[in-house]
Scaffold this active site. Structure first.
Site: not given
Length: 538
Positions: A297, A359, A410
């Site tokens: 990430e 995301k 994440c």
């Protein structure tokens, strides 16, 4: 009441020790016994208010210990936050997220207490006991499901079993993480019936019934683990194969190990470019190149423009990609300096972006400020964020030269449905990209445990690329084939074999929670309609 709360709190602590990094997974199978004792009230009629306090106390013990790594965000000096303000932010985050995590247990305790009081006015004995245990498992799955739909969520009760107890986690292929959570609640409930509370009188329950409850708990535990071992050994639990799977491919992982303290500054960006360029060149050596390279990430915390000249910062990596002509999954940002997305890109040897994932589940207070439109000017004063991160589209797909992939960035690892939707849309393997440098050293172990659960639920192999650890290769049954060290620069090549199977969870989602709710409602209706017939089974 004080002893009751102390006993319940210690039960929560005991269950917290089952999760990573402690890994004493077996403690979860007894850690809820004090909670069951106190909510049922062996010697006294527990009020709903007392039940709520009991549930909250257990939840504070479990979630407070499980989430203690949040305190690791302090100090935030690298973001320009003063020391005391940083400490206050860390404490506030820990307390707030612990309270949110404890709320399902509070709701569960109220529900179980109400059902226990209501049921015993109509039936009693073994039928009432067993029905309450099963209803309690259903209520737990409902509470976890409801709270996991919010912005703040992390420790499923089933997280206590990952990554060590792979046998029981195989059952999560059926309906996601609530399956293991429900089985833990059932076994603890039966043990609570069979193992007398220190406050219980000798008359309740009768000795022969207590023995059978204990035997039932042990037998159920053995049977469920036996089923899990069969699924693990024979690769069972699959409903349907959609198409012929793609060929295996090799993936190279780069763990850049760029500390957060320098990551967003020129020196850190320069180090990241060098580390990821050197890692890319090592993994794509013509003598034995991988098929694709995977980075964490925001491996490059800058706007990727796809340039390869010496005038752009990313030119160092761009030129290496052109020279070696091996595609890369690059964690970076897209958009503008003021409004951007946290993204993973598929980039080919011509520096063309083949696919992009943004995301979806952003971190509250970390990546965005909740209720910013309402709080307005207060946010501008208190927030250290200088830019706004946008949410990704809920129904994204991520097509690559090796097949469609399911991506989690994440925090999204804690939300199974993020990956489930992508697998239902045709994803054949999973990618998890994370930073993990924000928190204490204990957090990466829990993040790895979350991804092990996701791989099992989806029946998909997973590659994990993180900034500081733990990067890993996990197979479709949750076995960790390779795992990096912590806070080290590492590269590794592994093999991913795409799969096209569909588990019941992928096909139907978390059906256990709504089914549990419907079953509880129908059971209540039956007891209202024919209570006298049920009394024959006391």
């Amino acid at each position: 009441m004080y002893w009751t709360l102390i006993q319940t709190f210690l039960g929560g602590i005991l269950t917290g020790l089952a999760a990573e990094p402690f890994g004493c997974w077996w403690l979860a199978w007894v850690g809820l016994v004090p909670l069951w004792w106190q909510v049922r009230g062996d010697r006294q009629d527990v009020s709903l208010r007392s039940a709520a306090l009991i549930g909250l106390t257990w939840g504070l013990g479990f979630d407070g210990l499980t989430l203690h790594w949040i305190l690791g965000i302090h100090p935030l000096a690298w973001m320009g936050v003063p020391w005391l303000q940083s400490l206050a932010i860390a404490l506030f985050c820990w307390v707030a997220i612990t309270l949110v995590g404890a709320s399902p247990v509070l709701l569960w305790a109220i529900g179980v207490r109400w059902l226990d009081r209501w049921t015993r006015r109509r039936i009693s004995g073994t039928v009432a006991d067993l029905w309450l245990v099963l209803a309690g498992a259903g209520l737990w799955s409902i509470a976890e499901t409801l709270l996991s739909q919010g912005a703040l969520w992390w420790p499923w009760l089933s997280l206590t079993q990952s990554p060590h107890n792979l046998a029981i986690l195989q059952l999560d292929r059926l309906s996601g993480p609530t399956v293991t959570s429900a089985t833990i609640v059932v076994v603890n409930g039966l043990l609570a019936l069979g193992w007398r509370s220190p406050t219980a009188g000798w008359a309740l329950p009768r000795d022969h019934r207590r023995r059978w409850y204990g035997i039932s708990a042990i037998s159920l535990w053995v049977a469920l683990h036996g089923l899990g071992w069969v699924m693990l050994d024979r690769d069972l639990g699959i409903m349907h194969t959609r198409t012929i799977p793609a060929q295996s491919f090799s993936v190279g992982l780069i763990q850049g190990n760029i500390p957060n303290e320098i990551k967003l500054y020129p020196g850190g960006i320069r180090q990241a470019l060098l580390n990821y360029r050197d890692g890319y060149l090592a993994l794509t050596d013509p003598a034995n190149p991988v098929d694709v390279v995977f980075t964490p990430e925001t491996a490059l915390p800058l706007l990727w423009s796809g340039r390869r000249d010496g005038y752009s910062p990313e030119g160092l990596l761009g030129q290496a990609i052109v020279d070696r002509n091996v595609p890369i999954w690059l964690g970076t940002i897209q958009g503008t300096p003021r409004v951007y997305t946290n993204s993973l890109l598929t980039i080919n040897g011509k520096l063309e972006t083949l696919s992009r994932y943004d995301k979806v589940r952003l971190v509250p207070l970390g990546e965005y400020i909740p209720f910013a439109s309402i709080l307005g000017r207060v946010i501008d004063i208190l927030s250290p964020l200088e830019a706004r991160i946008e949410f990704g589209d809920r129904d994204q797909t991520f097509d690559t030269p090796f097949g469609r992939a399911a991506v989690a960035i994440c925090y999204e690892s804690a939300f199974p449905d993020v990956l489930r939707r992508q697998v239902a849309a045709g994803a054949q393997f999973a990618l998890s990209a994370a930073n993990n440098a924000h928190y204490a050293k204990t957090m990466p172990s829990q993040h790895h445990a979350q991804d092990v659960m996701r791989a099992i639920e989806l029946d998909r192999p997973m590659a994990r690329a993180t900034n500081t650890g733990y990067s890993a290769i996990v197979d479709h049954q949750g076995r960790t084939l390779w795992k990096s060290g912590l806070n080290r620069y590492e590269t590794h090549s592994g093999v991913i074999t795409p799969r096209t199977t569909l588990t019941p969870y992928v096909r139907w989602g978390n059906w256990l929670a709504p089914l549990s709710g419907l079953t509880i409602i129908l059971s209540i209706g039956v007891m209202l309609a024919i209570p006298e017939k049920l009394n024959r089974f006391e």
